[in-house]
Design a protein around this motif. Structure first.
Motif, mmCIF file in Angstrom:
data_model
loop_
_atom_site.group_PDB
_atom_site.id
_atom_site.type_symbol
_atom_site.label_atom_id
_atom_site.label_comp_id
_atom_site.label_asym_id
_atom_site.label_seq_id
_atom_site.Cartn_x
_atom_site.Cartn_y
_atom_site.Cartn_z
ATOM 1 N N SER A 89 36.668 29.932 -18.968
ATOM 2 C CA SER A 89 36.867 29.373 -20.302
ATOM 3 C C SER A 89 35.561 29.444 -21.068
ATOM 4 O O SER A 89 34.483 29.619 -20.484
ATOM 5 C CB SER A 89 37.359 27.923 -20.222
ATOM 6 N N TRP A 90 35.682 29.327 -22.373
ATOM 7 C CA TRP A 90 34.506 29.341 -23.253
ATOM 8 C C TRP A 90 34.660 28.211 -24.261
ATOM 9 O O TRP A 90 35.610 28.186 -25.029
ATOM 10 C CB TRP A 90 34.411 30.691 -23.959
ATOM 11 N N ARG A 91 33.728 27.251 -24.178
ATOM 12 C CA ARG A 91 33.769 26.085 -25.060
ATOM 13 C C ARG A 91 35.122 25.390 -25.026
ATOM 14 O O ARG A 91 35.686 24.998 -26.055
ATOM 15 C CB ARG A 91 33.406 26.495 -26.490
ATOM 16 N N GLY A 92 35.627 25.274 -23.820
ATOM 17 C CA GLY A 92 36.879 24.558 -23.625
ATOM 18 C C GLY A 92 38.129 25.374 -23.849
ATOM 19 O O GLY A 92 39.239 24.880 -23.625
ATOM 20 N N GLU A 93 37.984 26.629 -24.272
ATOM 21 C CA GLU A 93 39.139 27.497 -24.511
ATOM 22 C C GLU A 93 39.323 28.444 -23.329
ATOM 23 O O GLU A 93 38.395 29.176 -22.969
ATOM 24 C CB GLU A 93 38.942 28.315 -25.786
ATOM 25 N N PRO A 94 40.509 28.458 -22.697
ATOM 26 C CA PRO A 94 40.720 29.361 -21.553
ATOM 27 C C PRO A 94 40.785 30.818 -21.990
ATOM 28 O O PRO A 94 41.193 31.126 -23.115
ATOM 29 C CB PRO A 94 42.068 28.902 -20.995
ATOM 30 N N LEU A 95 40.378 31.700 -21.091
ATOM 31 C CA LEU A 95 40.426 33.132 -21.390
ATOM 32 C C LEU A 95 41.871 33.608 -21.521
ATOM 33 O O LEU A 95 42.170 34.450 -22.375
ATOM 34 C CB LEU A 95 39.720 33.917 -20.283
ATOM 35 N N PHE A 96 42.757 33.060 -20.712
ATOM 36 C CA PHE A 96 44.164 33.459 -20.741
ATOM 37 C C PHE A 96 45.047 32.268 -21.091
ATOM 38 O O PHE A 96 44.818 31.152 -20.637
ATOM 39 C CB PHE A 96 44.598 34.031 -19.386
ATOM 40 N N CYS A 97 46.063 32.534 -21.894
ATOM 41 C CA CYS A 97 47.075 31.539 -22.223
ATOM 42 C C CYS A 97 48.400 31.987 -21.606
ATOM 43 O O CYS A 97 48.757 33.165 -21.681
ATOM 44 C CB CYS A 97 47.242 31.396 -23.740
ATOM 45 N N LEU B 187 45.657 37.291 -23.642
ATOM 46 C CA LEU B 187 44.236 37.035 -23.824
ATOM 47 C C LEU B 187 44.002 36.112 -25.008
ATOM 48 O O LEU B 187 44.650 36.244 -26.049
ATOM 49 C CB LEU B 187 43.489 38.358 -24.065
ATOM 50 N N ASN B 188 43.068 35.206 -24.858
ATOM 51 C CA ASN B 188 42.659 34.308 -25.926
ATOM 52 C C ASN B 188 41.432 34.932 -26.593
ATOM 53 O O ASN B 188 40.417 35.172 -25.937
ATOM 54 C CB ASN B 188 42.337 32.926 -25.355
ATOM 55 N N GLY B 189 41.522 35.209 -27.882
ATOM 56 C CA GLY B 189 40.542 36.032 -28.579
ATOM 57 C C GLY B 189 39.107 35.554 -28.480
ATOM 58 O O GLY B 189 38.203 36.345 -28.189
ATOM 59 N N GLU B 190 38.844 34.257 -28.720
ATOM 60 C CA GLU B 190 37.459 33.781 -28.759
ATOM 61 C C GLU B 190 36.775 33.850 -27.394
ATOM 62 O O GLU B 190 35.665 34.391 -27.287
ATOM 63 C CB GLU B 190 37.402 32.359 -29.322
ATOM 64 N N PRO B 191 37.387 33.341 -26.327
ATOM 65 C CA PRO B 191 36.749 33.490 -25.013
ATOM 66 C C PRO B 191 36.604 34.944 -24.583
ATOM 67 O O PRO B 191 35.622 35.304 -23.933
ATOM 68 C CB PRO B 191 37.692 32.728 -24.070
ATOM 69 N N TYR B 192 37.566 35.765 -24.953
ATOM 70 C CA TYR B 192 37.496 37.187 -24.625
ATOM 71 C C TYR B 192 36.275 37.833 -25.276
ATOM 72 O O TYR B 192 35.499 38.547 -24.635
ATOM 73 C CB TYR B 192 38.780 37.871 -25.082
ATOM 74 N N GLY B 193 36.083 37.547 -26.576
ATOM 75 C CA GLY B 193 34.918 38.087 -27.272
ATOM 76 C C GLY B 193 33.622 37.557 -26.694
ATOM 77 O O GLY B 193 32.637 38.301 -26.565
ATOM 78 N N ALA B 194 33.603 36.269 -26.327
ATOM 79 C CA ALA B 194 32.400 35.676 -25.748
ATOM 80 C C ALA B 194 32.053 36.329 -24.418
ATOM 81 O O ALA B 194 30.877 36.578 -24.115
ATOM 82 C CB ALA B 194 32.595 34.176 -25.560
ATOM 83 N N LEU B 195 33.069 36.620 -23.612
ATOM 84 C CA LEU B 195 32.840 37.273 -22.326
ATOM 85 C C LEU B 195 32.217 38.650 -22.521
ATOM 86 O O LEU B 195 31.235 39.009 -21.840
ATOM 87 C CB LEU B 195 34.159 37.381 -21.558
ATOM 88 N N LEU B 196 32.749 39.412 -23.441
ATOM 89 C CA LEU B 196 32.194 40.743 -23.699
ATOM 90 C C LEU B 196 30.778 40.659 -24.254
ATOM 91 O O LEU B 196 29.928 41.496 -23.928
ATOM 92 C CB LEU B 196 33.097 41.498 -24.674
ATOM 93 N N GLN B 197 30.501 39.648 -25.071
ATOM 94 C CA GLN B 197 29.151 39.471 -25.596
ATOM 95 C C GLN B 197 28.167 39.137 -24.488
ATOM 96 O O GLN B 197 27.017 39.601 -24.499
ATOM 97 C CB GLN B 197 29.145 38.375 -26.661
ATOM 98 N N ARG B 198 28.597 38.330 -23.523
ATOM 99 C CA ARG B 198 27.726 38.003 -22.393
ATOM 100 C C ARG B 198 27.384 39.252 -21.594
ATOM 101 O O ARG B 198 26.231 39.453 -21.184
ATOM 102 C CB ARG B 198 28.425 36.979 -21.494
ATOM 103 N N VAL B 199 28.372 40.082 -21.387
ATOM 104 C CA VAL B 199 28.132 41.332 -20.654
ATOM 105 C C VAL B 199 27.138 42.205 -21.419
ATOM 106 O O VAL B 199 26.203 42.770 -20.838
ATOM 107 C CB VAL B 199 29.460 42.083 -20.443
ATOM 108 N N GLN B 200 27.318 42.306 -22.722
ATOM 109 C CA GLN B 200 26.399 43.108 -23.525
ATOM 110 C C GLN B 200 24.995 42.520 -23.501
ATOM 111 O O GLN B 200 23.999 43.255 -23.496
ATOM 112 C CB GLN B 200 26.910 43.184 -24.972
#
Length: 240
Positions: free
Chosen positions: A82-90, A98-111
């Motif tokens: 999850s990212w800031r309380g939002e799960p990656l999957f709903c 996929l939940n858009g905000e956590p998904y984007g955050a995950l990709l940003q972390r990888v980058q």
């Protein structure tokens, strides 16, 4: 690895503003038809194209939902992320999305880790990315099998035709209200992805706060402001 978004999920064909203006402009006369014959022909072509898009969109939505239900569940690690309380999957009860905000955050972390020079699998999110790729490969395979991928390609093809048609409409001079009607029809077609109904998307541009995040020049905002206000006058019957 982007989440599927079909046109109906973006709010297809929000043409309420153009409809109000069309009503205010009134019917086309034979002389108007002759003066703007090329524009009117393109308007009819656009109407037919939009009907095709709606049918293709409904089909792609149905097939995508079927593919989502058939896709294997994400790994336990993905479901726990999850990212800031939002799960990656709903889980909607009809498959995982996929939940858009956590998904984007995950990709940003990888980058971020890659920008720091960390390569290979030597960063904390690496196992998640591997699991995510496996899940997306499964979803993609399900979409290929049931025809969803082909339906989405058809939507892309129709969208390309629509873009070219709207460009041609924009560059063809309008000399009558009937010709202007076609241009408003094309404008509504181009902005159908904005949120809300009626003139809300125009207001977003005027306030320089569009959802897409792009700024607009003062000239552009003035043009949209005039367009919005004229729409209101025409919808009200030009009284006073």
């Amino acid at each position: 690895m982007s989440e599927h978004r079909s046109p109906s999920r973006r709010g297809i064909l929000k043409g309420a503003v153009a409809g109000a203006v069309v009503a205010g402009l009134g019917g086309a006369t034979a002389a108007a038809n002759a003066a703007d014959a090329e524009l009117l022909a393109m308007g009819r072509e656009l109407e037919a194209l939009e009907a095709q898009e709606r049918a293709a969109d409904e089909l792609s939505d149905r097939l995508y939902d079927e593919a989502t239900r058939a896709c294997p569940a994400p790994s336990a690690a993905l479901l726990a992320y999850s990212w800031r309380g939002e799960p990656l999957f709903c889980n909607s009860g009809e498959g995982y999305r996929l939940n858009g905000e956590p998904y984007g955050a995950l990709l940003q972390r990888v980058q971020f880790w890659r920008d720091q020079g960390v390569s290979g699998d030597h960063y904390p999110e690496a196992p998640l990315i591997a699991d995510l790729k496996q899940w997306e490969d499964g979803r993609r395979a399900a979409c290929d099998v049931n025809g969803c991928a082909a339906a989405m390609k058809e939507l892309d093809r129709l969208a390309h035709i629509g873009h070219t048609l709207c460009v041609n409409i924009a560059t063809t001079p309008a000399t009558t209200p009937a010709g202007l009607r076609v241009k408003l029809q094309a404008l509504a077609h181009c902005h159908r992805g904005e949120p809300g109904d009626g003139s809300e998307w125009i207001s977003e541009v005027i306030k320089n706060n569009p959802v897409c995040g792009r700024g607009f020049t003062t000239d552009e905002r003035l043009i949209y402001s005039v367009f919005r206000d004229v729409c209101g006058l025409l919808a009200g019957g030009l009284n006073g």
